[in-house]
Design an enzyme around this catalytic site. Structure first.
Site, mmCIF file in Angstrom:
data_model
loop_
_atom_site.group_PDB
_atom_site.id
_atom_site.type_symbol
_atom_site.label_atom_id
_atom_site.label_comp_id
_atom_site.label_asym_id
_atom_site.label_seq_id
_atom_site.Cartn_x
_atom_site.Cartn_y
_atom_site.Cartn_z
ATOM 1 C CE LYS A 1 -4.061 -1.980 2.105
ATOM 2 N NZ LYS A 1 -5.253 -1.691 3.136
ATOM 3 C CB ALA B 1 -5.673 -0.751 10.184
ATOM 4 C CG ASN C 1 -0.554 1.907 19.314
ATOM 5 O OD1 ASN C 1 -1.061 1.199 19.011
ATOM 6 N ND2 ASN C 1 0.573 2.117 19.307
ATOM 7 N NE ARG C 2 1.834 -3.725 21.549
ATOM 8 C CZ ARG C 2 1.976 -4.922 20.826
ATOM 9 N NH1 ARG C 2 1.322 -5.839 21.192
ATOM 10 N NH2 ARG C 2 2.753 -4.649 19.595
ATOM 11 C CB THR C 3 3.787 1.808 21.210
ATOM 12 O OG1 THR C 3 4.301 0.267 21.220
ATOM 13 C CG2 THR C 3 5.182 2.595 21.454
ATOM 14 C CE LYS D 1 4.611 2.004 16.870
ATOM 15 N NZ LYS D 1 4.064 0.927 16.141
HETATM 16 P P1 ATR Z 1 -1.670 -2.424 10.442
HETATM 17 O O1 ATR Z 1 -1.197 -2.131 9.219
HETATM 18 O O2 ATR Z 1 -2.276 -3.641 10.448
HETATM 19 O O3 ATR Z 1 -2.280 -1.279 11.209
HETATM 20 P P2 ATR Z 1 0.936 -2.136 11.538
HETATM 21 O O4 ATR Z 1 1.156 -0.709 10.984
HETATM 22 O O5 ATR Z 1 1.888 -3.107 11.969
HETATM 23 O O6 ATR Z 1 -0.205 -2.837 11.114
HETATM 24 O O7 ATR Z 1 0.235 -1.651 13.161
HETATM 25 C C1 ATR Z 1 -0.124 -2.951 14.143
HETATM 26 C C2 ATR Z 1 -0.843 -2.007 15.261
HETATM 27 O O8 ATR Z 1 -1.547 -3.095 15.832
HETATM 28 C C3 ATR Z 1 0.136 -1.191 16.178
HETATM 29 O O9 ATR Z 1 -0.865 -0.350 16.335
HETATM 30 C C4 ATR Z 1 0.295 -2.152 17.272
HETATM 31 O O10 ATR Z 1 0.469 -1.764 18.435
HETATM 32 P P3 ATR Z 1 2.203 -1.216 18.678
HETATM 33 O O11 ATR Z 1 2.322 0.129 17.933
HETATM 34 O O12 ATR Z 1 2.260 -0.992 20.178
HETATM 35 O O13 ATR Z 1 3.038 -2.230 18.139
HETATM 36 C C5 ATR Z 1 -0.899 -2.827 17.215
HETATM 37 N N1 ATR Z 1 -0.825 -4.345 17.972
HETATM 38 C C6 ATR Z 1 -0.360 -5.310 17.216
HETATM 39 N N2 ATR Z 1 -0.615 -6.246 18.098
HETATM 40 C C7 ATR Z 1 -1.297 -5.930 19.255
HETATM 41 C C8 ATR Z 1 -1.698 -6.660 20.619
HETATM 42 N N3 ATR Z 1 -1.521 -7.799 20.837
HETATM 43 N N4 ATR Z 1 -2.115 -5.719 21.426
HETATM 44 C C9 ATR Z 1 -2.489 -4.411 21.108
HETATM 45 N N5 ATR Z 1 -2.029 -3.759 20.102
HETATM 46 C C10 ATR Z 1 -1.460 -4.519 18.918
#
Ligand code: ATR
Length: 284
Positions: free
Chosen positions: A68, A133, A153-155, A158
């Site tokens: 993308k 997303a 967000n978990r982090t 970001k």
């Molecule tokens: P996408 O294109 O699907 O958004 P991405 O850009 O890799 O994929 O982002 C993944 C998102 O899902 C991030 O916000 C990630 O949180 P972090 O920034 O803290 O890594 C979140 N994510 C993935 N697994 C997770 C989990 N088990 N619990 C909470 N957040 C999760």
């Protein structure tokens, strides 16, 4: 000769797009073919596949993971949503130019407002996740008049960055949407009730749930998981257990974004209801 369209990704075998666009073409009487192209895992694979498809007379493409970002980068023109998302999920080849759009947000908004009959105007929206997303849906949700958006967000860093980046774009003159970022443990999550909670993390893909407090979901009119075909995900189960009024997965969003692309290419918007009905899996 029918007009040619395709979806490109890697891997691509799982894609529902050929089936969806096939049903749209049949229902609208459009003379077109729609194929799946694997862009491969090697550098340059996407660009090569794109050029081959264009040279063979291709008219447009949907783009899925992991291409993308590259799709936006190769475009001559892109709309605001794609530019702010930093990613495109649909390309149109016209008059020697590559035009790019991102219809993920429009698909989500339409699914929530039209199919699920939940108003977004004036809504307090909690978006979980700060990856690609989440990026793709923030602007379209603000544009239909959401009152407040919290990106959690978990982090946490970001989420803060994303909120700062989008703030000038979502607070436009005719629609003043407030946006903020937070970690999952922030007081804002357990405090004010949200009318709509959207899981835009990829947690459901690995059978996990974002670790948010029950109170963030308890008063929700709608809890929406952007993944589809996974049944009752841990996020949706948590929402159901704490009394969210309605739960939904992302199958409607998938079909609606496809309909947006179809309309952009063909000038006719297909009826999405029967296609969603065929593809939906029960949330159990
Ligand atoms: P996408 O294109 O699907 O958004 P991405 O850009 O890799 O994929 O982002 C993944 C998102 O899902 C991030 O916000 C990630 O949180 P972090 O920034 O803290 O890594 C979140 N994510 C993935 N697994 C997770 C989990 N088990 N619990 C909470 N957040 C999760």
């Amino acid at each position: 000769m029918p007009d040619r369209y395709a979806v490109i990704g890697h891997p691509i075998a799982h894609s529902q797009s050929p089936r969806i666009h096939g049903l749209f073409a049949q229902a609208t009487g459009q003379d077109l073919t729609y194929e799946a192209i694997d862009g491969g895992g090697q550098p340059g694979g996407f660009a090569r596949a794109l050029e081959n498809f264009r040279a063979a007379g291709g008219r447009g493409m949907n783009v899925t993971l992991p291409f993308k970002l590259e799709a936006l980068a190769c475009a001559d023109d892109a709309n605001d949503t794609a530019r702010l998302a930093g990613a495109a999920n649909a390309l149109r080849f016209e008059a020697g130019r590559i035009q790019a759009c991102n219809f993920d947000g429009a698909g989500l908004v339409r699914d929530i407002m039209v199919n699920l009959s939940m108003p977004l105007a004036g809504a307090d929206v909690l978006i979980l996740g700060a990856g690609g997303a989440a990026r793709g849906v923030i602007l379209p949700i603000a544009q239909v008049g959401a009152r407040r958006m919290l990106i959690a967000n978990r982090t946490a860093d970001k989420a803060w960055q994303l909120a700062t980046e989008f703030a000038p774009h979502v607070a436009t003159a005719d629609n003043c949407c407030a946006i903020a970022g937070a970690g999952f443990d922030a007081v804002e999550l357990a405090g004010a009730p949200f009318s709509i909670v959207i899981n835009a993390t990829s947690a459901s893909l690995s059978g996990a749930a974002p670790a948010i407090p029950d109170r963030a979901l308890a008063g929700a009119r709608l809890a929406y998981d952007m993944v589809y075909g996974k049944g009752l995900t841990p996020f949706l189960r948590q929402a159901q257990n704490v009394g969210a009024q309605r739960i939904a997965d992302g199958i409607g969003m998938l079909v609606e974004q496809a309909a947006e692309a179809f309309a952009w290419w063909r000038g006719i918007r297909p009826d999405t209801g029967p296609v969603i009905e065929q593809l939906a899996k029960p949330l159990v």
